[in-house]
Structure formats: structure tokens, C-alpha cells
Design a protein around this motif. Structure first.
Motif: not given
Lengths: 108, 120
Positions: A37, A44, A47, A88, A90, A95, A97, A99-101, B35, B37, B39, B44-45, B47, B50, B59, B95, B106-107, B110-112
Motif C-alpha cells: 500500500y 487513506a 492498494l 506498507y 500487509q 484470520s 492480518i 502490516f509492516g511498520q 474490515s 483498520v 492508525q 503505522g496501520l 488491522w 473483519n 475476526h 478506516f 487485501f483492502f 478505503w474510507g477517509q
């Protein structure tokens, strides 16, 4: 839980140069369920790559993904001014998920 | 055009509750995993949770399991996140995200975001 470690933390390059970003997983990512991403300030994420090497809809072909198992790479062949952002990786694993930093790509 | 619009973000005290909503349009909502997500400021992001197409499978990340509940209303094409026992570390932009059709999660959209601030 699979931990993703991205390197470098920050990458400073000039427009026109090639960027190589790395994402290493603590365990093998099953079925190459690895995505990338791009996130710009105040926006936001977007992808870029899914399934390790497939470009998402509308993503320019200068973006490419590769790798398998625990080592993955995002390559931007020739940087455009609009490419500078935070990236990033991911992964998805039954189940869970994560992300990397993130890697910050700065203009040099 | 796919649109995801979050609402419900607010300032809440530690231990308090908040419900986020995400209004979806422009795609067949009841055919996609969805999902949340988050921040944290300058971070960072992460999750959060979902839910599958009919709401029968959910989950959560370990840090919110038992405190947060994800749900959806397909008739209203809306996604929700009920957040209870909020902590300082839950403060973040939240988000709403729609899954891609590809195998795996995979996402793609996305919303704002909706800002949740947890402070005394």
C-alpha cells in the motif's frame, strides 16, 4: 502472528531513480497473500499490489511486486514526483492480518 | 463509484464507549468482506476486525477482542464497530475498508476515516 519487518525505514531518492523496498516475514506467508500500500499525508492508504505480484486496478506499471515465502520486494522502476509517500506491506494468514511498520520514501 | 463514509468519531474518556458507522455505496455491499483498520497518530496501520458477507464470521486483533464488536446491516449497506472499555492506546483514525475479490484479504477501497480520541 506473522510479524512483517520493512527496510529501509527511510529511503531518499530522486525522481527518475529506481526504488527497492523490502518486506521480510517472521514466518512463511501462505499462498503469497502479501500486499503493498501507498499512503500520502492526510489520505487513506491505496492498494498497489496484491498476491505479492499483481497490480491493483489503475496502478501504473512502474510499480511491481515480487518474492515468496518470507522475502518480498516492491520496486518502483522510475520514480515520479507523486510517488513519494509511505509504503506498507500487509499479509493475511487464516484470520490474522498484519502490516509492516512502513518505509518512508523521501525526495532527495 | 465505490464510496465508504465513516462517522461517529469523537472524544471519549478512558473506559467509555463509542460506535463507529461506515456507509457504503457504489458496489454490492452484501457480497464483500469488510474490515476496520486503524492508525494511531504518526504511527503505522493496524488491522482491527473483519466480517464476512452475511455477518456469520468475525475476526479481531487480540488487543481488541472482547471489547470491540464488528457488525453489518446489509439492508442499510452499513458497517459498524462498537467499541467498549476504550483505552488510551485505542486513540486513532479508524478506516472502513472493503476487501478485494482476490484470494486472501487485501483492502481495495478505503474510507477517509473517523477520528477517535481517548482522553480524560
Amino acid at each position: 502472528e506473522i510479524v512483517l519487518t520493512q527496510s529501509p525505514g527511510t529511503l531518499s531518492l530522486s525522481p527518475g531513480e529506481r526504488a527497492t523496498l523490502s518486506c521480510r516475514a517472521s514466518h512463511s506467508v501462505s499462498n503469497n497473500y502479501l500486499g503493498w500500500y501507498q499512503q500520502k499525508p492526510g489520505q487513506a492508504p491505496r492498494l498497489l499490489i496484491y498476491g505479492a505480484s499483481n497490480r491493483a486496478t489503475g496502478i501504473p506499471d512502474r510499480f511491481s511486486g515480487s518474492g515468496s515465502g518470507t522475502d518480498f520486494t516492491l520496486t518502483i522502476s522510475r520514480l515520479e514526483p507523486e510517488d513519494f509517500a509511505v509504503f506498507y506491506c500487509q499479509q493475511y494468514d487464516t484470520s490474522s492480518i498484519t502490516f509492516g511498520q512502513g518505509t518512508r520514501l523521501d525526495i532527495k | 463509484e465505490v464510496q465508504l463514509v465513516e462517522s461517529g468519531g469523537d472524544l471519549v474518556q478512558p473506559g467509555g464507549s463509542l460506535r463507529l458507522s461506515c456507509a457504503a455505496s457504489g458496489f454490492p455491499f452484501n457480497t464483500y468482506w469488510m474490515s476496520w483498520v486503524r492508525q494511531a497518530p504518526g504511527k503505522g496501520l493496524e488491522w482491527v476486525a473483519n466480517i464476512n458477507q452475511d455477518g456469520s464470521e468475525k475476526h479481531y486483533v487480540d488487543s481488541v477482542r472482547g471489547r470491540f464488536t464488528i457488525s453489518r446491516d446489509n439492508a442499510k449497506t452499513s458497517l459498524y464497530l462498537q467499541m467498549n472499555s476504550l483505552r488510551a492506546e485505542d486513540m486513532a483514525m479508524y478506516f472502513c475498508a472493503r476487501d478485494h475479490r482476490a484470494p486472501g484479504i487485501f483492502f481495495e477501497s478505503w474510507g477517509q476515516g473517523a477520528l477517535v480520541t481517548v482522553s480524560p
